[in-house]
Design a protein around this motif. Sequence first.
Motif, mmCIF file in Angstrom:
data_model
loop_
_atom_site.group_PDB
_atom_site.id
_atom_site.type_symbol
_atom_site.label_atom_id
_atom_site.label_comp_id
_atom_site.label_asym_id
_atom_site.label_seq_id
_atom_site.Cartn_x
_atom_site.Cartn_y
_atom_site.Cartn_z
ATOM 1 N N GLY A 132 -16.599 -25.928 -28.887
ATOM 2 C CA GLY A 132 -16.313 -26.943 -27.875
ATOM 3 C C GLY A 132 -17.579 -27.628 -27.396
ATOM 4 O O GLY A 132 -17.615 -28.844 -27.191
ATOM 5 N N LYS A 133 -18.652 -26.842 -27.210
ATOM 6 C CA LYS A 133 -19.940 -27.415 -26.806
ATOM 7 C C LYS A 133 -20.488 -28.340 -27.892
ATOM 8 O O LYS A 133 -21.025 -29.405 -27.604
ATOM 9 N N ALA A 134 -20.346 -27.917 -29.155
ATOM 10 C CA ALA A 134 -20.825 -28.743 -30.274
ATOM 11 C C ALA A 134 -20.050 -30.056 -30.338
ATOM 12 O O ALA A 134 -20.625 -31.123 -30.595
ATOM 13 N N ALA A 135 -18.737 -29.990 -30.087
ATOM 14 C CA ALA A 135 -17.913 -31.199 -30.087
ATOM 15 C C ALA A 135 -18.362 -32.150 -28.984
ATOM 16 O O ALA A 135 -18.542 -33.352 -29.216
ATOM 17 N N THR A 136 -18.555 -31.607 -27.786
ATOM 18 C CA THR A 136 -19.008 -32.427 -26.656
ATOM 19 C C THR A 136 -20.378 -33.031 -26.949
ATOM 20 O O THR A 136 -20.625 -34.205 -26.673
ATOM 21 N N PHE A 137 -21.268 -32.241 -27.523
ATOM 22 C CA PHE A 137 -22.604 -32.697 -27.898
ATOM 23 C C PHE A 137 -22.511 -33.902 -28.833
ATOM 24 O O PHE A 137 -23.174 -34.919 -28.642
ATOM 25 N N ASN A 138 -21.666 -33.799 -29.866
ATOM 26 C CA ASN A 138 -21.501 -34.902 -30.814
ATOM 27 C C ASN A 138 -20.944 -36.150 -30.147
ATOM 28 O O ASN A 138 -21.407 -37.259 -30.402
ATOM 29 N N LEU A 139 -19.940 -35.968 -29.293
ATOM 30 C CA LEU A 139 -19.344 -37.123 -28.613
ATOM 31 C C LEU A 139 -20.321 -37.758 -27.634
ATOM 32 O O LEU A 139 -20.370 -38.986 -27.498
ATOM 33 N N PRO A 144 -23.154 -43.323 -26.561
ATOM 34 C CA PRO A 144 -24.255 -44.265 -26.323
ATOM 35 C C PRO A 144 -24.619 -45.054 -27.575
ATOM 36 O O PRO A 144 -24.975 -46.233 -27.492
ATOM 37 N N LEU A 145 -24.513 -44.408 -28.743
ATOM 38 C CA LEU A 145 -24.826 -45.115 -29.987
ATOM 39 C C LEU A 145 -23.808 -46.226 -30.240
ATOM 40 O O LEU A 145 -24.172 -47.329 -30.668
ATOM 41 N N TRP A 154 -30.673 -54.969 -36.262
ATOM 42 C CA TRP A 154 -30.746 -53.668 -36.928
ATOM 43 C C TRP A 154 -30.442 -52.517 -35.991
ATOM 44 O O TRP A 154 -29.857 -51.514 -36.403
ATOM 45 N N LEU A 155 -30.785 -52.627 -34.703
ATOM 46 C CA LEU A 155 -30.519 -51.547 -33.751
ATOM 47 C C LEU A 155 -29.007 -51.365 -33.557
ATOM 48 O O LEU A 155 -28.508 -50.235 -33.529
ATOM 49 N N ALA A 156 -28.299 -52.477 -33.476
ATOM 50 C CA ALA A 156 -26.836 -52.414 -33.343
ATOM 51 C C ALA A 156 -26.225 -51.812 -34.606
ATOM 52 O O ALA A 156 -25.291 -51.005 -34.537
ATOM 53 N N TRP A 157 -26.764 -52.188 -35.776
ATOM 54 C CA TRP A 157 -26.251 -51.658 -37.047
ATOM 55 C C TRP A 157 -26.475 -50.143 -37.116
ATOM 56 O O TRP A 157 -25.574 -49.401 -37.484
ATOM 57 N N MET A 158 -27.685 -49.689 -36.756
ATOM 58 C CA MET A 158 -27.999 -48.254 -36.769
ATOM 59 C C MET A 158 -27.118 -47.510 -35.755
ATOM 60 O O MET A 158 -26.624 -46.416 -36.040
ATOM 61 N N GLY A 159 -26.920 -48.118 -34.573
ATOM 62 C CA GLY A 159 -26.052 -47.510 -33.576
ATOM 63 C C GLY A 159 -24.644 -47.328 -34.095
ATOM 64 O O GLY A 159 -24.008 -46.301 -33.855
ATOM 65 N N ALA A 165 -20.614 -41.765 -37.176
ATOM 66 C CA ALA A 165 -20.768 -40.434 -37.782
ATOM 67 C C ALA A 165 -20.585 -39.356 -36.706
ATOM 68 O O ALA A 165 -19.798 -38.413 -36.883
ATOM 69 N N PHE A 166 -21.281 -39.500 -35.574
ATOM 70 C CA PHE A 166 -21.138 -38.528 -34.489
ATOM 71 C C PHE A 166 -19.714 -38.528 -33.932
ATOM 72 O O PHE A 166 -19.187 -37.480 -33.570
ATOM 73 N N ALA A 167 -19.090 -39.702 -33.844
ATOM 74 C CA ALA A 167 -17.711 -39.777 -33.326
ATOM 75 C C ALA A 167 -16.753 -39.027 -34.242
ATOM 76 O O ALA A 167 -15.860 -38.309 -33.772
#
Length: 196
Positions: A132-139, A144-145, A154-159, A165-167
Motif C-alpha cells: 500500500g505504501k509503494a502504491a501511494t509512493f508511485n501515485l 506532479p509529473l 520537453w519537460l511536459a513530454w518527460m512529465g 508510468a508511475f500512474a
Amino acid sequence: MEVQETRVQTDRIFTIPNILSMARLAGVPLFLWLILAEHDGWALAVLMLSGVSDYLDGKLARKWNQISSLGRLLDPAADRLYILSTLFGLTWREILPLWLTAALVARELMLLVMVWILRRHGYPPPQVNFLGKAATFNLMYAFPLLLLSDGTGWLAWMGSVFGWAFAGWGTTLYWWAGILYVVQVRRLVKADAAAD
C-alpha cells in the motif's frame, strides 16, 4: 547480549509527528484550490512539502517513540485526501481520464466497505502494508509529473512519459494492496464465524 528495541503506542495527541500530519491535512484544501486555479508551481510546492512531511512524521514517530493511535489514523487519512483531491483536480482539468479516477475511487470505496466490516466485528482498520505504501509512493510521483505534462516542450513530454508510468504502476499496486486487504478481512471474519 542483544538489546531489542520496543515501541509503545501512546494516546498522546500533540506529538511532533501528529502535528506534521495535521499540517498535511490542513494543506489539502489549499492544494486543491491551487490545482483548480491552475497555480501549478505552488500546487507542486505544497505537494512536495506534503511528501516531505509524510516521510518525516513516520520516521520521527519511530525514532522518538511517538507512535500514537491518532497518528495511525491521520497519516493514511492525509495520504488518501491528497490522492482524492489530486484526482478531482486533475480530472476536472482533463489531465487525467475519468476511467483512471473511477478505478482509484472504486478501490477507496472498496476499502471503506472493508473497514466497516472490520468495525462490525470489533477490529480496527487494517494497518498500511508495504504494498500500500509503494502504491501511494508511485501515485504521489505520478500526479506532479502528470501536472507538469499539462504544457509544452520537453519537460511536459518527460512529465507525461514518467507520470503515466508511475500512474500505471501505482494503480496496479493500489488495487493489489486493496485485494490483499479484502483477503485479510475475509480471513478475520471467517475466523470469527468459526469461533462462534
